[in-house]
Design a protein around this motif. Sequence first.
Motif, PDB file in Angstrom:
ATOM      1  N   SER A   1      10.136 -30.862   8.745  1.00 46.15           N
ATOM      2  CA  SER A   1      10.459 -29.652   9.497  1.00 46.15           C
ATOM      3  C   SER A   1      11.609 -28.909   8.824  1.00 46.15           C
ATOM      4  O   SER A   1      12.350 -29.476   8.010  1.00 46.15           O
ATOM      5  N   MET A   2      11.755 -27.658   9.164  1.00 45.80           N
ATOM      6  CA  MET A   2      12.875 -26.861   8.637  1.00 45.80           C
ATOM      7  C   MET A   2      14.217 -27.433   9.107  1.00 45.80           C
ATOM      8  O   MET A   2      15.217 -27.368   8.393  1.00 45.80           O
ATOM      9  N   ASP A   3      14.238 -27.998  10.317  1.00 40.90           N
ATOM     10  CA  ASP A   3      15.456 -28.647  10.823  1.00 40.90           C
ATOM     11  C   ASP A   3      15.860 -29.802   9.916  1.00 40.90           C
ATOM     12  O   ASP A   3      17.042 -29.965   9.582  1.00 40.90           O
ATOM     13  N   GLN A   4      14.893 -30.613   9.522  1.00 44.05           N
ATOM     14  CA  GLN A   4      15.183 -31.762   8.671  1.00 44.05           C
ATOM     15  C   GLN A   4      15.671 -31.330   7.291  1.00 44.05           C
ATOM     16  O   GLN A   4      16.592 -31.932   6.734  1.00 44.05           O
ATOM     17  N   ILE A   5      15.045 -30.297   6.753  1.00 37.54           N
ATOM     18  CA  ILE A   5      15.466 -29.800   5.445  1.00 37.54           C
ATOM     19  C   ILE A   5      16.885 -29.251   5.521  1.00 37.54           C
ATOM     20  O   ILE A   5      17.710 -29.482   4.625  1.00 37.54           O
ATOM     21  N   ALA A   6      17.183 -28.536   6.582  1.00 30.62           N
ATOM     22  CA  ALA A   6      18.534 -27.999   6.766  1.00 30.62           C
ATOM     23  C   ALA A   6      19.556 -29.122   6.825  1.00 30.62           C
ATOM     24  O   ALA A   6      20.620 -29.053   6.188  1.00 30.62           O
ATOM     25  N   ALA A   7      19.242 -30.179   7.577  1.00 33.21           N
ATOM     26  CA  ALA A   7      20.165 -31.305   7.695  1.00 33.21           C
ATOM     27  C   ALA A   7      20.352 -31.999   6.351  1.00 33.21           C
ATOM     28  O   ALA A   7      21.475 -32.362   5.969  1.00 33.21           O
ATOM     29  N   GLU A   8      19.266 -32.170   5.612  1.00 40.50           N
ATOM     30  CA  GLU A   8      19.340 -32.817   4.298  1.00 40.50           C
ATOM     31  C   GLU A   8      20.163 -31.993   3.321  1.00 40.50           C
ATOM     32  O   GLU A   8      20.892 -32.533   2.475  1.00 40.50           O
ATOM     33  N   ALA A   9      20.061 -30.663   3.415  1.00 38.52           N
ATOM     34  CA  ALA A   9      20.789 -29.769   2.507  1.00 38.52           C
ATOM     35  C   ALA A   9      22.226 -29.527   2.952  1.00 38.52           C
ATOM     36  O   ALA A   9      23.020 -28.940   2.212  1.00 38.52           O
ATOM     37  N   GLY A  10      22.554 -29.935   4.192  1.00 33.93           N
ATOM     38  CA  GLY A  10      23.907 -29.727   4.702  1.00 33.93           C
ATOM     39  C   GLY A  10      24.183 -28.293   5.105  1.00 33.93           C
ATOM     40  O   GLY A  10      25.321 -27.812   4.990  1.00 33.93           O
ATOM     41  N   VAL A  11      23.150 -27.590   5.578  1.00 40.78           N
ATOM     42  CA  VAL A  11      23.316 -26.198   6.018  1.00 40.78           C
ATOM     43  C   VAL A  11      22.663 -26.056   7.399  1.00 40.78           C
ATOM     44  O   VAL A  11      22.015 -26.982   7.891  1.00 40.78           O
ATOM     45  N   SER A  12      22.833 -24.907   8.012  1.00 39.39           N
ATOM     46  CA  SER A  12      22.210 -24.655   9.305  1.00 39.39           C
ATOM     47  C   SER A  12      20.751 -24.233   9.116  1.00 39.39           C
ATOM     48  O   SER A  12      20.363 -23.740   8.053  1.00 39.39           O
ATOM     49  N   VAL A  62      18.636 -21.646   6.279  1.00 40.44           N
ATOM     50  CA  VAL A  62      17.357 -21.899   5.603  1.00 40.44           C
ATOM     51  C   VAL A  62      16.403 -20.732   5.827  1.00 40.44           C
ATOM     52  O   VAL A  62      15.782 -20.215   4.886  1.00 40.44           O
ATOM     53  N   TYR A  63      16.300 -20.280   7.081  1.00 43.76           N
ATOM     54  CA  TYR A  63      15.395 -19.169   7.384  1.00 43.76           C
ATOM     55  C   TYR A  63      15.856 -17.867   6.750  1.00 43.76           C
ATOM     56  O   TYR A  63      15.039 -17.040   6.333  1.00 43.76           O
ATOM     57  N   SER A  64      17.179 -17.667   6.671  1.00 44.05           N
ATOM     58  CA  SER A  64      17.674 -16.420   6.083  1.00 44.05           C
ATOM     59  C   SER A  64      17.365 -16.342   4.591  1.00 44.05           C
ATOM     60  O   SER A  64      17.193 -15.258   4.035  1.00 44.05           O
ATOM     61  N   HIS A  65      17.282 -17.490   3.930  1.00 47.50           N
ATOM     62  CA  HIS A  65      16.972 -17.505   2.493  1.00 47.50           C
ATOM     63  C   HIS A  65      15.470 -17.455   2.221  1.00 47.50           C
ATOM     64  O   HIS A  65      15.043 -16.841   1.233  1.00 47.50           O
ATOM     65  N   PHE A  66      14.667 -18.109   3.064  1.00 45.48           N
ATOM     66  CA  PHE A  66      13.255 -18.292   2.712  1.00 45.48           C
ATOM     67  C   PHE A  66      12.258 -17.780   3.744  1.00 45.48           C
ATOM     68  O   PHE A  66      11.078 -17.656   3.432  1.00 45.48           O
ATOM     69  N   GLY A  67      12.684 -17.506   4.960  1.00 47.17           N
ATOM     70  CA  GLY A  67      11.786 -16.907   5.937  1.00 47.17           C
ATOM     71  C   GLY A  67      10.914 -17.883   6.685  1.00 47.17           C
ATOM     72  O   GLY A  67      10.873 -17.874   7.915  1.00 47.17           O
ATOM     73  N   ASP A  68      10.166 -18.737   5.965  1.00 50.60           N
ATOM     74  CA  ASP A  68       9.303 -19.719   6.623  1.00 50.60           C
ATOM     75  C   ASP A  68       9.079 -20.905   5.694  1.00 50.60           C
ATOM     76  O   ASP A  68       9.454 -20.883   4.521  1.00 50.60           O
TER      77      ASP A  68
END
Length: 225
Positions: free
Chosen positions: A50-61, A65-71
């Motif tokens: 999920s996008m939540d998991q990717i955000a947590a792994e990257a250390g960002v909100s 993630v959505y502001s950089h890539f949209g989906d």
Amino acid sequence: MSTRPSTLTPVPTPEKAAAGPGRPKDLAKRAAILEAAERMFLQQGFEGVSMDQIAAEAGVSKLTVYSHFGDKDTLFTEAAARYCEQQMPDSVFEPAPATPLRQRLLEVAEAFFAMVSSPEAVAGHRLLCTPQMVEKRLPQRFWKGGPERVQSAFATLLQRRIETGDLDIDASLVPTAAAQFFVLLKGDLHQRMVFDCDDAGDCAAQRRAHLEASVDMFLRAYGRR
């Protein structure tokens, strides 16, 4: 006499002062997101992340993630394209006219095969062939950012070598020749890797012989006689 301060006195603009150092931080976050996405997609598949998991792994909100890539679809294709760009940057396709043509083609061949035969690339290839990916047309989006860029850059190299008299390819066939080169390089060896055959690519000498044979076949077809 009035002591009111003049309304014309220039006031520093904090936003402009902060814009300079802010940009590298944004790029660093983008790189961290792409690295996390690449790693997690390969480990858990597209649907398992999920996008939540990717955000947590990257250390960002998640908002970052959505502001950089949209989906998630866009994030996946950009992560895959980033891998291709890192493994085969534009410098790989320098014409290098002083280098003998066969040697130059072998250098490109080795860089390409190292990219497509890595465990990450093989796993990504399998992932792109899953029904979920095909339904979302993600393989087509990946093609634009990955293989198509590689073939186009190589076609430019071929064109330069035609101009120096090293190759004999009709101008209209240069894109076709570029595509044929990479198909030759993959051959059955890459297929066996994707299918997890036991003997696929274990021997460095086998890989080298395969690449040399592919380059020699290409030169028999298009080399200047």
